[in-house]
Enzyme design. Sequence first.
Site, short mmCIF file in Angstrom:
data_model
loop_
_atom_site.label_atom_id
_atom_site.label_comp_id
_atom_site.label_asym_id
_atom_site.label_seq_id
_atom_site.Cartn_x
_atom_site.Cartn_y
_atom_site.Cartn_z
N THR A 140 1.86 7.16 0.43
CA THR A 140 0.94 6.14 0.14
C THR A 140 1.23 5.68 -1.37
OG1 THR A 140 -1.41 5.59 -0.02
CG2 THR A 140 -0.75 7.94 -0.63
N ARG A 178 -4.56 10.08 -10.75
CA ARG A 178 -5.24 10.59 -9.81
C ARG A 178 -4.63 10.81 -8.61
NH1 ARG A 178 -5.99 8.09 -4.33
NH2 ARG A 178 -8.30 8.36 -3.89
N SER A 202 0.83 -1.03 -0.17
CA SER A 202 0.02 0.10 0.05
C SER A 202 0.76 1.27 0.01
CB SER A 202 -0.89 0.06 1.33
OG SER A 202 -0.15 0.40 2.47
N THR A 255 -2.08 2.87 3.34
CA THR A 255 -1.38 4.31 3.48
C THR A 255 -0.82 4.01 4.88
OG1 THR A 255 -3.04 5.84 2.05
CG2 THR A 255 -1.54 6.76 3.88
N THR A 292 -6.01 7.75 6.71
CA THR A 292 -6.03 6.42 5.79
C THR A 292 -7.49 6.33 5.26
OG1 THR A 292 -6.10 5.04 7.34
CG2 THR A 292 -4.09 5.40 6.52
N GLY A 293 -7.61 5.58 4.14
CA GLY A 293 -9.19 5.35 3.82
C GLY A 293 -9.37 6.33 2.66
#
Length: 396
Positions: free
Chosen positions: A260, A270, A104, A242, A293-294
Amino acid sequence: MVPPLRCEEDSMSPTLNRREFVASAAAGLAAARSAPALGRAPAVQAPRNVPPVVVASANGHRYTNGGTETCVETAFRRMTGGGDVLDALVAGVNIVELDPEDASVGYGGRPNADGVVQLDACCMHGPKRRAGGVAALEGVRTPSNVARMVADLTDHHLLVGAGAQRFARQLGFTIEDDLNTERSRRLWLDWKRRIDPGHYLDPDRGLDSDRAGEPAAAARRDGAGLDMLAEGVLTEDELYGTINCDGINAAGEVCGVTTTSGLAWKIPGRVGDSPILGAGLYVDGAVGAAGSTGRGEANLYNLASFLIVEQMRAGRHPLDAGMEALGRVRANTVEPRLLNGRGLPAFGLSFYILDRRGRYAGVSMYAGENSRYAVCTENGAELAPLEPLLEGSARG
Ligand code: ASP
């Protein structure tokens, strides 16, 4: 829904205790002697003799590559040994960035839809009031180090894409053609076969992998990552992973870093929340730090790390400040495609928070099986449960 825990209100602004008052007065006198009169003093002064602490997402306390120390342990040891707090945190996240097993972040991170690893990172130095970030950076295993150089060596806060890579090359960073590992490439190919089975054939399924009865391509694309999760091909941290790591030393110096590979198989170019100051990370040296994170888009829309720090500035405990931000994200999530069957956010989002007193919290939209965050104090490192805003899961 789980109501947020009510925490003791911080009395930082109007009423300092004696130790803080003495420290604050001494700092004020020193500042008055050495600085021009205008615009120098922050609204609140960090107290001295803070209990040092490092907080991070759960991958900050995982041994996946045979190391002897995790990210938070390394950061804590270096920070309490007298090292600069941001140097210590960056050294910590470097372990995860360089770990080929962590899919990640950094080397071996998840590539974009074209199979190219593009990395995002930022860092903030509370005492120095400096910050730097890089986005969509290709070819450098440790984007956090490049972000640190942006903060230290330029007048800017964010470099992206080819420019960020050129900057890194000029500073002597090794630029590699490809940061994929065998594993990250295999996962990308697996994803590609699921979303585009007409072109990416799966030898294990036979050549006719676009079989009748399988969902249409768009549905496959939406569901492919989730299917891979369900099948155990990917972990949740790898689909949405991340590392954010924040620390405060005994002198009350606060810093933070987030790094990340972003959303798995994202549209090339992106950029998520991680390298954006106020979203993936925010540090105010006089108040505290928050990082996340998320689902980056949900955080970007709400600049939630900034919101959390502002809540702490207003006197709220890190836990209450984090819950406020999650509540804001929830309230601003209205598009049906982003809601689950209960009308609640269909995604995960977590924050790792500490304030100038060394108080800390980890909060998340939901409590999942792996809802933990990493903490290292003088008592050692551990994984602690994240406090959820909502009951149940993102799926419904
Ligand atoms: N927040 C990151 C992003 O949106 C991804 C993650 O933490 O899973 O890029």
